[in-house]
Design an enzyme around this catalytic site. Structure first.
Site, PDB file in Angstrom:
ATOM      1  N   HIS A  91     -35.490  82.642  -6.010  1.00 41.82           N
ATOM      2  CA  HIS A  91     -36.093  83.950  -6.267  1.00 41.82           C
ATOM      3  C   HIS A  91     -37.465  84.061  -5.616  1.00 41.82           C
ATOM      4  CE1 HIS A  91     -38.263  86.869  -9.107  1.00 41.82           C
ATOM      5  NE2 HIS A  91     -37.558  87.591  -8.262  1.00 41.82           N
ATOM      6  N   HIS A 110     -39.448  83.079 -13.874  1.00 41.31           N
ATOM      7  CA  HIS A 110     -38.802  84.331 -14.292  1.00 41.31           C
ATOM      8  C   HIS A 110     -37.427  84.067 -14.893  1.00 41.31           C
ATOM      9  CE1 HIS A 110     -41.386  85.195 -10.677  1.00 41.31           C
ATOM     10  NE2 HIS A 110     -41.982  85.906 -11.605  1.00 41.31           N
TER      11      HIS A 110
END
Ligand code: FES
Length: 161
Positions: A91, A110
């Protein structure tokens, strides 16, 4: 109220826009017809010893770096199989943490999770792809890294070694 001349212009604009979109849509099919490989497997890195099979079976995981000291990886022993991955989240590049009980690589940034049993497939989270898989060769009790399947996040020389 729209006058005739303006209407004509809009019609032409839409017609040419449609033609333009068709042309753009046709380009990928031409490219797909070429002989380029879309795979991101890279086997040109130097072979490097990860550790011993006995050590991995006992500990369940071995940290190592591949293809160089800047690329953090982990070998894991799950479902009686040896697997290895870059631990860098796809990510935004945070190092993931391996949850041995669940066989998941978990990103603390995250919260993306990757399944170690399923070739690093993303289970949940913000990432759009799986973790890069380190290709292995096992010779006797020695485990060697011989390549990478996937692009390591933030690495500008993925295909250089
Ligand atoms: Fe891992 Fe965002 S950096 S989920």
């Amino acid at each position: 109220m729209v006058n005739v001349e303006e209407k004509h212009t809009r019609r032409e604009f839409l017609k040419f826009s449609a033609l333009g979109l068709s042309a753009v849509a046709a380009v990928p099919s031409l490219v797909a017809g070429e002989t380029h490989s879309t795979m991101s497997v890279y086997e040109g890195y130097k072979k490097s010893r990860v550790g011993s099979l006995a050590q991995l079976k006992k500990a369940g995981e071995i940290d190592f770096s591949y293809p160089d000291g800047n690329a953090l990886c982990k070998a894991v022993y799950v479902n009686n199989e040896v697997k290895a991955y870059s631990i860098i989240c796809t990510h935004k590049g945070c190092p993931t943490v391996y949850n041995k009980e669940k066989a998941l690589f978990e990103c603390p940034c995250h919260f993306t999770k990757y399944d170690a049993k399923k070739d690093g497939q993303m289970v949940i989270g913000h990432a759009t792809g799986r973790l890069p898989r380190v290709l292995l060769e096992i010779s006797g009790d020695d485990i060697f890294a011989i390549g990478v399947d996937g692009l390591i996040f933030g690495r500008i020389n993925n295909n250089v070694g």
